[in-house]
Design a protein around this motif. Structure first.
Motif, PDB file in Angstrom:
ATOM      1  N   THR A  42      13.395  -8.013  -6.776  1.00 23.59           N
ATOM      2  CA  THR A  42      12.582  -7.111  -5.952  1.00 23.59           C
ATOM      3  C   THR A  42      13.177  -7.035  -4.554  1.00 23.59           C
ATOM      4  O   THR A  42      13.299  -8.043  -3.871  1.00 23.59           O
ATOM      5  CB  THR A  42      11.122  -7.610  -5.862  1.00 23.59           C
ATOM      6  OG1 THR A  42      10.591  -7.716  -7.185  1.00 23.59           O
ATOM      7  CG2 THR A  42      10.274  -6.639  -5.055  1.00 23.59           C
ATOM      8  N   ASN A  43      13.598  -5.826  -4.141  1.00 18.43           N
ATOM      9  CA  ASN A  43      14.233  -5.662  -2.835  1.00 18.43           C
ATOM     10  C   ASN A  43      13.172  -5.572  -1.733  1.00 18.43           C
ATOM     11  O   ASN A  43      11.976  -5.526  -2.011  1.00 18.43           O
ATOM     12  CB  ASN A  43      15.168  -4.453  -2.842  1.00 18.43           C
ATOM     13  CG  ASN A  43      14.414  -3.124  -2.813  1.00 18.43           C
ATOM     14  OD1 ASN A  43      13.195  -3.078  -2.847  1.00 18.43           O
ATOM     15  ND2 ASN A  43      15.170  -2.035  -2.740  1.00 18.43           N
ATOM     16  N   PRO A  44      13.590  -5.539  -0.468  1.00 17.27           N
ATOM     17  CA  PRO A  44      12.620  -5.500   0.643  1.00 17.27           C
ATOM     18  C   PRO A  44      11.668  -4.307   0.593  1.00 17.27           C
ATOM     19  O   PRO A  44      10.567  -4.371   1.140  1.00 17.27           O
ATOM     20  CB  PRO A  44      13.518  -5.430   1.890  1.00 17.27           C
ATOM     21  CG  PRO A  44      14.780  -6.112   1.471  1.00 17.27           C
ATOM     22  CD  PRO A  44      14.966  -5.719   0.029  1.00 17.27           C
ATOM     23  N   GLU A  45      12.078  -3.210  -0.057  1.00 17.70           N
ATOM     24  CA  GLU A  45      11.209  -2.039  -0.159  1.00 17.70           C
ATOM     25  C   GLU A  45      10.239  -2.134  -1.339  1.00 17.70           C
ATOM     26  O   GLU A  45       9.447  -1.225  -1.581  1.00 17.70           O
ATOM     27  CB  GLU A  45      12.044  -0.762  -0.302  1.00 17.70           C
ATOM     28  CG  GLU A  45      12.744  -0.318   0.974  1.00 17.70           C
ATOM     29  CD  GLU A  45      13.920  -1.229   1.313  1.00 17.70           C
ATOM     30  OE1 GLU A  45      14.605  -1.697   0.363  1.00 17.70           O
ATOM     31  OE2 GLU A  45      14.140  -1.490   2.511  1.00 17.70           O
ATOM     32  N   GLY A  46      10.330  -3.231  -2.082  1.00 10.56           N
ATOM     33  CA  GLY A  46       9.415  -3.422  -3.203  1.00 10.56           C
ATOM     34  C   GLY A  46       9.908  -2.860  -4.523  1.00 10.56           C
ATOM     35  O   GLY A  46       9.164  -2.858  -5.506  1.00 10.56           O
ATOM     36  N   LEU A  47      11.155  -2.380  -4.595  1.00  6.40           N
ATOM     37  CA  LEU A  47      11.695  -1.838  -5.836  1.00  6.40           C
ATOM     38  C   LEU A  47      12.249  -2.963  -6.702  1.00  6.40           C
ATOM     39  O   LEU A  47      12.940  -3.849  -6.207  1.00  6.40           O
ATOM     40  CB  LEU A  47      12.806  -0.825  -5.542  1.00  6.40           C
ATOM     41  CG  LEU A  47      12.423   0.413  -4.746  1.00  6.40           C
ATOM     42  CD1 LEU A  47      13.657   1.283  -4.526  1.00  6.40           C
ATOM     43  CD2 LEU A  47      11.333   1.200  -5.454  1.00  6.40           C
ATOM     44  N   GLU A 114      17.164   1.087 -11.399  1.00  2.00           N
ATOM     45  CA  GLU A 114      15.703   1.048 -11.313  1.00  2.00           C
ATOM     46  C   GLU A 114      15.128   1.756 -12.528  1.00  2.00           C
ATOM     47  O   GLU A 114      15.452   2.908 -12.803  1.00  2.00           O
ATOM     48  CB  GLU A 114      15.215   1.747 -10.042  1.00  2.00           C
ATOM     49  CG  GLU A 114      13.696   1.765  -9.918  1.00  2.00           C
ATOM     50  CD  GLU A 114      13.196   2.658  -8.801  1.00  2.00           C
ATOM     51  OE1 GLU A 114      11.963   2.784  -8.661  1.00  2.00           O
ATOM     52  OE2 GLU A 114      14.023   3.252  -8.082  1.00  2.00           O
ATOM     53  N   TRP A 131      21.086   3.213  -7.841  1.00  2.00           N
ATOM     54  CA  TRP A 131      21.150   3.020  -6.392  1.00  2.00           C
ATOM     55  C   TRP A 131      22.488   2.402  -5.986  1.00  2.00           C
ATOM     56  O   TRP A 131      22.987   1.511  -6.657  1.00  2.00           O
ATOM     57  CB  TRP A 131      20.028   2.103  -5.921  1.00  2.00           C
ATOM     58  CG  TRP A 131      18.651   2.676  -6.060  1.00  2.00           C
ATOM     59  CD1 TRP A 131      17.859   2.640  -7.173  1.00  2.00           C
ATOM     60  CD2 TRP A 131      17.897   3.370  -5.051  1.00  2.00           C
ATOM     61  NE1 TRP A 131      16.665   3.270  -6.936  1.00  2.00           N
ATOM     62  CE2 TRP A 131      16.647   3.722  -5.639  1.00  2.00           C
ATOM     63  CE3 TRP A 131      18.146   3.707  -3.726  1.00  2.00           C
ATOM     64  CZ2 TRP A 131      15.660   4.398  -4.932  1.00  2.00           C
ATOM     65  CZ3 TRP A 131      17.156   4.390  -3.033  1.00  2.00           C
ATOM     66  CH2 TRP A 131      15.939   4.729  -3.627  1.00  2.00           C
ATOM     67  N   GLY A 134      21.733   1.534  -0.900  1.00  2.00           N
ATOM     68  CA  GLY A 134      20.456   2.065  -0.420  1.00  2.00           C
ATOM     69  C   GLY A 134      20.237   3.539  -0.661  1.00  2.00           C
ATOM     70  O   GLY A 134      19.219   4.091  -0.230  1.00  2.00           O
ATOM     71  N   LYS A 135      21.172   4.204  -1.346  1.00  2.00           N
ATOM     72  CA  LYS A 135      21.021   5.630  -1.638  1.00  2.00           C
ATOM     73  C   LYS A 135      21.000   5.841  -3.149  1.00  2.00           C
ATOM     74  O   LYS A 135      21.742   5.205  -3.893  1.00  2.00           O
ATOM     75  CB  LYS A 135      22.170   6.431  -1.012  1.00  2.00           C
ATOM     76  CG  LYS A 135      22.215   6.342   0.506  1.00  2.00           C
ATOM     77  CD  LYS A 135      23.376   7.155   1.061  1.00  2.00           C
ATOM     78  CE  LYS A 135      23.420   7.065   2.578  1.00  2.00           C
ATOM     79  NZ  LYS A 135      24.559   7.847   3.149  1.00  2.00           N
ATOM     80  N   TYR A 158       9.911  10.068  -9.481  1.00  2.00           N
ATOM     81  CA  TYR A 158      10.436  10.742  -8.294  1.00  2.00           C
ATOM     82  C   TYR A 158      10.477  12.264  -8.445  1.00  2.00           C
ATOM     83  O   TYR A 158      11.239  12.935  -7.747  1.00  2.00           O
ATOM     84  CB  TYR A 158      11.838  10.220  -7.982  1.00  2.00           C
ATOM     85  CG  TYR A 158      11.900   8.768  -7.578  1.00  2.00           C
ATOM     86  CD1 TYR A 158      11.483   8.348  -6.315  1.00  2.00           C
ATOM     87  CD2 TYR A 158      12.381   7.798  -8.469  1.00  2.00           C
ATOM     88  CE1 TYR A 158      11.540   7.013  -5.936  1.00  2.00           C
ATOM     89  CE2 TYR A 158      12.441   6.459  -8.094  1.00  2.00           C
ATOM     90  CZ  TYR A 158      12.015   6.079  -6.832  1.00  2.00           C
ATOM     91  OH  TYR A 158      12.075   4.743  -6.460  1.00  2.00           O
TER      92      TYR A 158
END
Length: 254
Positions: A42-47, A114, A131, A134-135, A158
């Motif tokens: 889980t990354n800092p953005e919650g993904l 993801e 990803w 980050g893109k 999305y």
């Protein structure tokens, strides 16, 4: 007798405490989740993401990756790029551009996958948003006019931002949207002959001029003696000689 009872009580109490401790969840790996594909971080953005290394680009919307020392095929979610290697369809305009864009962006790179709701499609391919730094690559293809939005519920996380990007590409008339009536609701209009495409960016200058012969597995450059001798039904288009050789074609001697 009293001593025996005290010892027995201590033993019973200890057993109860050990049993209860097994019910308490551990916090050692609270940022990791198990998956059929591998370990999710889980990354800092919650993904929740799965790391993978891209080993091959099959098409603009399909790649091969290594996950836990196993090669898997990945189909990018919510998008559809024109065909370049379909067994029953010709090379479609902007298909090679999309493929080249994905190859330059992802080949040899470590990416994060993801998932949405489904894990695989009916062909066994992993379904994912890809990803890199980050893109999201799925978004980039739409933004460049190299893919259309293709929805297959329930995997529509999305869809709204994708449709916004697609609308902007349509307004700007770039890539697949520069060809009138080319993009359809369920795909792309079949073309009788390959259309040369160039969306006007320095990293997408691929104009498909290398002509391969499906029967002989020989490819011809535009200045070759037999370039115009290849029957339309046998033509396979390539952006570079390297791409043709990778697909098993050899260069014409004339």
């Amino acid at each position: 007798m009293n001593v025996f009872k005290k010892v027995l009580c201590v033993i019973i109490l200890g057993s109860l405490l050990l049993g209860l401790s097994g019910c308490i969840p551990s916090n050692n790996n609270n940022n990791q989740n198990s998956s059929l594909l591998g370990k999710e971080i889980t990354n800092p953005e919650g993904l929740k993401l799965i790391s993978a290394n891209v080993t091959n680009v099959v098409d603009g919307d399909t790649i091969d990756v290594m996950i836990n020392n196993k090669e898997e095929r990945v189909r990018l979610l919510l998008i559809d790029t024109p065909e370049t290697k379909h067994p029953s369809k010709p090379v479609q305009p902007y298909g090679p551009d999309a493929s080249e864009f994905t190859k330059k962006a992802l080949l040899g790179k470590q990416v994060e996958l993801e998932k949405d709701i489904s894990e695989r499609d009916r062909y066994g391919r992993i379904l994912a948003y890809v990803w890199l730094d980050g893109k999201m690559h799925n978004e980039a293809l739409i933004e460049k006019g190299l893919a259309r939005v293709a929805t297959f519920p329930p995997d529509i996380k999305y869809v709204d931002p994708f449709l916004d990007l697609q609308q902007q590409a349509q307004i700007n008339g770039i890539g697949i949207w520069s060809l009138e009536n080319y993009v359809k609701e369920n795909g792309f209009t079949e073309q009788n002959s390959q259309v040369e495409t160039n969306i006007g960016t320095s990293d997408l200058s691929c104009i498909n001029k290398i002509k391969g012969n499906k029967n002989s597995k020989i490819f011809h450059l535009p200045d070759g003696a037999h370039y115009n001798d290849v029957a339309d039904k046998n033509i396979v288009w390539f952006c570079t000689e390297e791409e043709a050789q990778t697909e098993g074609y050899r260069k014409s001697k004339n």
